[in-house]
Design a protein around this motif. Structure first.
Motif, PDB file in Angstrom:
ATOM      1  N   THR A 181       6.670   8.557  62.592  1.00 54.54           N
ATOM      2  CA  THR A 181       7.734   9.266  63.198  1.00 54.54           C
ATOM      3  C   THR A 181       8.567   8.546  63.977  1.00 54.54           C
ATOM      4  O   THR A 181      10.153   8.587  63.715  1.00 54.54           O
ATOM      5  CB  THR A 181       6.795  10.147  63.976  1.00 54.54           C
ATOM      6  N   THR A 182       8.273   7.501  64.694  1.00 52.13           N
ATOM      7  CA  THR A 182       9.184   6.797  65.370  1.00 52.13           C
ATOM      8  C   THR A 182      10.181   5.809  64.464  1.00 52.13           C
ATOM      9  O   THR A 182      11.235   5.664  64.794  1.00 52.13           O
ATOM     10  CB  THR A 182       8.507   5.712  66.178  1.00 52.13           C
ATOM     11  N   LEU A 183       9.533   5.256  63.412  1.00 54.01           N
ATOM     12  CA  LEU A 183      10.234   4.531  62.504  1.00 54.01           C
ATOM     13  C   LEU A 183      11.383   5.230  61.933  1.00 54.01           C
ATOM     14  O   LEU A 183      12.435   4.849  61.461  1.00 54.01           O
ATOM     15  CB  LEU A 183       9.219   3.903  61.153  1.00 54.01           C
TER      16      LEU A 183
ATOM     17  N   ALA B 251      12.593  13.445  63.219  1.00 53.20           N
ATOM     18  CA  ALA B 251      12.097  12.243  62.042  1.00 53.20           C
ATOM     19  C   ALA B 251      11.631  13.095  60.909  1.00 53.20           C
ATOM     20  O   ALA B 251      12.065  12.481  59.850  1.00 53.20           O
ATOM     21  CB  ALA B 251      10.815  11.847  62.811  1.00 53.20           C
ATOM     22  N   LEU B 252      11.450  14.319  60.763  1.00 50.93           N
ATOM     23  CA  LEU B 252      11.222  14.975  59.528  1.00 50.93           C
ATOM     24  C   LEU B 252      12.533  15.095  58.860  1.00 50.93           C
ATOM     25  O   LEU B 252      12.413  14.722  57.614  1.00 50.93           O
ATOM     26  CB  LEU B 252      10.740  16.369  59.697  1.00 50.93           C
ATOM     27  N   LYS B 253      13.693  15.429  59.557  1.00 50.99           N
ATOM     28  CA  LYS B 253      15.089  15.431  58.688  1.00 50.99           C
ATOM     29  C   LYS B 253      15.266  13.784  58.249  1.00 50.99           C
ATOM     30  O   LYS B 253      16.027  13.682  56.963  1.00 50.99           O
ATOM     31  CB  LYS B 253      15.863  15.919  59.711  1.00 50.99           C
ATOM     32  N   ALA B 254      15.054  13.035  59.047  1.00 51.32           N
ATOM     33  CA  ALA B 254      15.546  11.585  58.700  1.00 51.32           C
ATOM     34  C   ALA B 254      14.653  11.043  57.423  1.00 51.32           C
ATOM     35  O   ALA B 254      14.981  10.427  56.507  1.00 51.32           O
ATOM     36  CB  ALA B 254      15.102  10.582  59.951  1.00 51.32           C
ATOM     37  N   ALA B 255      13.062  11.348  57.662  1.00 53.96           N
ATOM     38  CA  ALA B 255      12.356  11.162  56.314  1.00 53.96           C
ATOM     39  C   ALA B 255      12.972  11.561  55.019  1.00 53.96           C
ATOM     40  O   ALA B 255      12.564  11.055  54.023  1.00 53.96           O
ATOM     41  CB  ALA B 255      10.985  11.409  56.658  1.00 53.96           C
ATOM     42  N   GLN B 256      13.236  13.117  55.287  1.00 55.98           N
ATOM     43  CA  GLN B 256      13.792  13.527  53.998  1.00 55.98           C
ATOM     44  C   GLN B 256      15.037  13.099  53.601  1.00 55.98           C
ATOM     45  O   GLN B 256      15.453  12.921  52.398  1.00 55.98           O
ATOM     46  CB  GLN B 256      13.914  15.206  54.467  1.00 55.98           C
ATOM     47  N   ARG B 257      15.908  12.613  54.504  1.00 56.84           N
ATOM     48  CA  ARG B 257      17.379  12.150  53.903  1.00 56.84           C
ATOM     49  C   ARG B 257      16.983  10.789  53.286  1.00 56.84           C
ATOM     50  O   ARG B 257      17.541  10.486  52.282  1.00 56.84           O
ATOM     51  CB  ARG B 257      18.203  11.759  55.205  1.00 56.84           C
ATOM     52  N   LEU B 258      15.912   9.922  53.652  1.00 61.46           N
ATOM     53  CA  LEU B 258      15.541   8.678  53.229  1.00 61.46           C
ATOM     54  C   LEU B 258      15.217   8.830  51.851  1.00 61.46           C
ATOM     55  O   LEU B 258      15.511   7.820  50.802  1.00 61.46           O
ATOM     56  CB  LEU B 258      14.553   8.030  54.010  1.00 61.46           C
TER      57      LEU B 258
END
Lengths: 262, 262
Positions: A181-183, B251-258
């Motif tokens: 999550t932090t990454l 974090a969920l949104k950021a991981a999806q964008r990645l």
């Protein structure tokens, strides 16, 4: 009769697993109408009953709700069960649950449990009779009856008290989630150059908060401790830069051992 | 003629990719006898030549060695090439390499490069003409000729100076590796209860140190900075426990964008 309280992935899989192991008694579900319907369609439960009636007739009560719901059920259920009824749970933290049970379960006999198994899809629709096969299944106290059930479903019994369990899962499960999550939070602006390492290490960040709310609330102290230990190790790694030859060699062996034993 | 210096996974894949894109000139390899043999068997290179002769005849020199070897080749190669010869590299850090090239490459024309592509298996045996397709390919300066080559092999050109590149890969690639290595070191005694999260987050810890030695040595400052920023974020997460609702959502949104962009 077995009562499954909370007919989701874990509850329905437990029901399918005991069926497959030869259990021929009735299995009733205590859950929302949608979960009951999914559980019946999947062949996991025979019918639904209100908690009071299910508990009154059950030889085994299996609590597979979210943690906060398990805590609430524990406060209510003891009045319904026959003396000596085995009650167990599948919550992913144990100290809060075992403490609550010590306080409230008098007529029944409570053993905390945590099957270290799961899959990405949720609900009774995804239930699998082999979900627990070969996986660790933590039990927080010795009890021949629950041990016989867990052996039947093919899981590997790991005896561990609640405090030790919570300390360990804080490190192996809750810490990895928070690292991911932090990454993801940190990489928010780096999408253009993200490669497989970034994707690998942010996969857990896709997890829904639903499950994590209760875990964080009931294992806060151990998670804080795991984060503190991890930060300390990361500071050591920082100080050792750039020569991490020894660390990489030890980490490689540790990662291989984790794979051999799981 | 193209000279591939270092006929491993990346060098041989580049050769196969330009062949597939229609290049009909000769491709020679400069590498160890074993790598040359594998490159010829894989159909990536036509023959081998010593560095001096390969460089003297090449229109494009592609340096795909380990970083420290690229640094050494840069010191030697300029005396061999014809004036204006395009020299590029595929090293995974860029500041040290571009600085070395600025110092040593006078007759040739150097453009630093980093294909953000790879696979677990190494060597020319694993070479793949489509390895770069759709993947980001960082170039550290503008040059129509190298851009035409990179476009031909189907990669997505990302222009970024060496400093910016090293800062970004420290975050998206080097940091994840060290987080995984550190986690494996910490989980060494937790094998009995390790679940999928621990396995997921320690997969990178299985990496060999071979590749990492040079990366750590040539990107120490940026890696130290990324570790410092990560530790700071982790301390924030610690302080916010147990309510991480907002963090999980972001974090969920950021991981999806990645995932969308890679």
């Amino acid at each position: 009769m077995i009562a499954i309280v909370g007919v989701g992935l874990i509850g329905a899989s437990f029901a399918l697993a005991v069926r497959k192991a030869g259990y021929s008694g009735r299995i009733v579900g205590v859950s929302s109408p949608a979960a009951i319907q999914a559980g019946i369609e999947r062949g996991a439960i025979d019918e639904d009953l209100p908690l009071a009636q299910a508990a009154a007739r059950a030889d085994l009560v299996y609590l597979a709700q979210p943690i906060e719901r398990i805590l609430a059920t524990i406060e209510e259920i003891d009045q319904y069960v026959r003396p000596g009824t085995l009650i167990t749970d599948a919550g992913s933290t144990k100290r809060a649950i075992v403490e609550r049970a010590t306080q409230y379960i008098r007529r029944g006999r409570f053993v905390g449990g945590h099957p270290m198994a799961g899959k990405e899809s949720r609900g009774a629709e995804s239930a699998d009779a082999d979900l627990f096969r070969g996986r660790p299944y933590v039990l927080t106290s010795a009890d021949a009856e629950i041990e016989a059930w867990i052996a039947k479903i093919g899981a590997r019994i790991v005896r561990m008290d609640a405090e030790e369990h919570d300390r360990r899962v804080a490190a192996v499960s809750h810490l990895p989630q928070l690292l991911s999550t932090t990454l993801a939070l940190m990489l928010d602006d780096s999408a253009a150059v993200a490669g497989p390492a970034a994707l690998d290490m942010t996969r857990l960040a896709l997890s829904s908060y639903d499950i994590w709310r209760d875990i964080l609330a009931t294992n806060r102290t151990q998670i804080d401790g795991a984060l503190a230990r991890y930060i300390e190790k990361l500071q050591t790694i920082r100080a050792e830069l750039p020569d991490l030859h020894e660390d990489f060699a030890r980490a490689l062996k540790a990662a291989q051992r984790l794979r051999e034993s799981s």
